[in-house]
Design a protein around this motif. Structure first.
Motif, PDB file in Angstrom:
ATOM      1  N   VAL A  55       0.850  -1.186   0.000  1.00 15.32           N
ATOM      2  CA  VAL A  55       0.000   0.000   0.000  1.00 15.32           C
ATOM      3  C   VAL A  55       0.887   1.237   0.000  1.00 15.32           C
ATOM      4  O   VAL A  55       1.620   1.480   0.966  1.00 15.32           O
ATOM      5  CB  VAL A  55      -0.921   0.025   1.233  1.00 15.32           C
ATOM      6  N   SER A  58       0.382   7.369  -1.154  1.00 16.65           N
ATOM      7  CA  SER A  58      -0.669   8.123  -1.832  1.00 16.65           C
ATOM      8  C   SER A  58      -2.032   7.478  -1.658  1.00 16.65           C
ATOM      9  O   SER A  58      -3.062   8.159  -1.766  1.00 16.65           O
ATOM     10  CB  SER A  58      -0.340   8.258  -3.321  1.00 16.65           C
ATOM     11  N   THR A  59      -2.063   6.158  -1.398  1.00 18.87           N
ATOM     12  CA  THR A  59      -3.323   5.464  -1.134  1.00 18.87           C
ATOM     13  C   THR A  59      -3.700   5.566   0.332  1.00 18.87           C
ATOM     14  O   THR A  59      -4.864   5.804   0.675  1.00 18.87           O
ATOM     15  CB  THR A  59      -3.217   3.985  -1.541  1.00 18.87           C
ATOM     16  N   PRO A  62      -4.609  10.038   0.843  1.00 14.25           N
ATOM     17  CA  PRO A  62      -4.826  10.569  -0.508  1.00 14.25           C
ATOM     18  C   PRO A  62      -4.384  12.016  -0.707  1.00 14.25           C
ATOM     19  O   PRO A  62      -4.028  12.400  -1.825  1.00 14.25           O
ATOM     20  CB  PRO A  62      -6.345  10.424  -0.696  1.00 14.25           C
ATOM     21  N   ARG A 118      -8.670   0.398  -0.065  1.00 12.20           N
ATOM     22  CA  ARG A 118      -8.765   0.543  -1.513  1.00 12.20           C
ATOM     23  C   ARG A 118      -7.931  -0.505  -2.239  1.00 12.20           C
ATOM     24  O   ARG A 118      -8.376  -1.097  -3.227  1.00 12.20           O
ATOM     25  CB  ARG A 118      -8.317   1.940  -1.940  1.00 12.20           C
ATOM     26  N   VAL A 119      -6.713  -0.751  -1.734  1.00 10.04           N
ATOM     27  CA  VAL A 119      -5.843  -1.744  -2.365  1.00 10.04           C
ATOM     28  C   VAL A 119      -6.424  -3.144  -2.215  1.00 10.04           C
ATOM     29  O   VAL A 119      -6.414  -3.953  -3.156  1.00 10.04           O
ATOM     30  CB  VAL A 119      -4.424  -1.675  -1.752  1.00 10.04           C
TER      31      VAL A 119
END
Length: 210
Positions: A55, A58-59, A62, A118-119
């Motif tokens: 991860v 930036s993830t 954000p 998100r990942v």
């Protein structure tokens, strides 16, 4: 008695203050951009989806990359800003640093599921923090979240330093000043920021005058 600092000493000190502030701001912005591209967490999944995921910063955060770019822009602007804008930019720098602390510190020190969801969702198709949490066997942080968290403390201190010293910075980078007696050199050598100021005005900072 300790002698009072001379005018030349004060000018050199002011030039150094501006140079330190600009360089620290640029360094914080650059490191923030770099941090956004690095792996912050390694997530091990369980069950049929068992494998490891990386991860990036930036993830996990954000706003890390865009605000880091804004800090870089602030550093460049500070190098040529007048007195009023220095105070404005210093205040903006403190606000940005505070926003980055608020968003980065919880991620660095509590490792919330939302920072990696998100990942995991992209890899498995499973959505929702509760469902994603059930898939995570282990979530291991790299040094980058902690380094970045400390970085924003430095940025806050830099913004406060700008506000505290901005009035004493030189208002111009010209090596020479014109008065009733003609063109006279100011005391002290030009620093890198002042040379940039001269070039931005179309002047040659190496010109010794007539």
């Amino acid at each position: 008695m300790i002698p009072a600092p001379s005018g030349a000493s004060r000018r050199v000190g002011a030039a150094r203050a501006r140079l330190v502030a600009v360089l620290l701001t640029l360094a914080c912005g650059a490191l923030g951009v770099i941090a956004s591209t690095q792996t912050w967490f390694t997530v091990d999944l369980t069950g049929a989806a068992a494998h490891s995921l990386s991860v990036p910063g930036s993830t996990a955060v954000p706003i890390l990359a865009p605000l880091s770019l804004a800090v870089l822009a602030l550093g460049a602007a500070l190098s040529i800003a007048g007195t009023v804008l220095r105070f404005v930019f210093g205040a903006i720098e403190v606000v940005i640093a505070a926003a980055l602390i608020v968003t980065t510190w919880p991620v660095a020190f509590t490792h919330p599921v939302g920072a990696v969801a998100r990942v995991v969702t992209t890899a498995t198709g499973i959505t929702g923090d509760a469902s994603v949490a059930k898939l995570i066997a282990q979530n291991v942080a790299t040094p980058w979240p902690y380094v970045t968290a400390v970085l924003w403390l430095v940025l806050v201190a830099t913004g406060v330093f700008v506000l505290a010293t901005a009035r004493r910075w030189r208002s111009t980078g010209r090596r020479y000043r014109t008065d009733a007696t003609g063109r006279q050199p100011s005391a002290g050598p030009l620093d890198a920021v002042e040379s940039w100021d001269d070039l931005s005005r179309g002047e040659d900072p190496t010109d010794s005058g007539r």
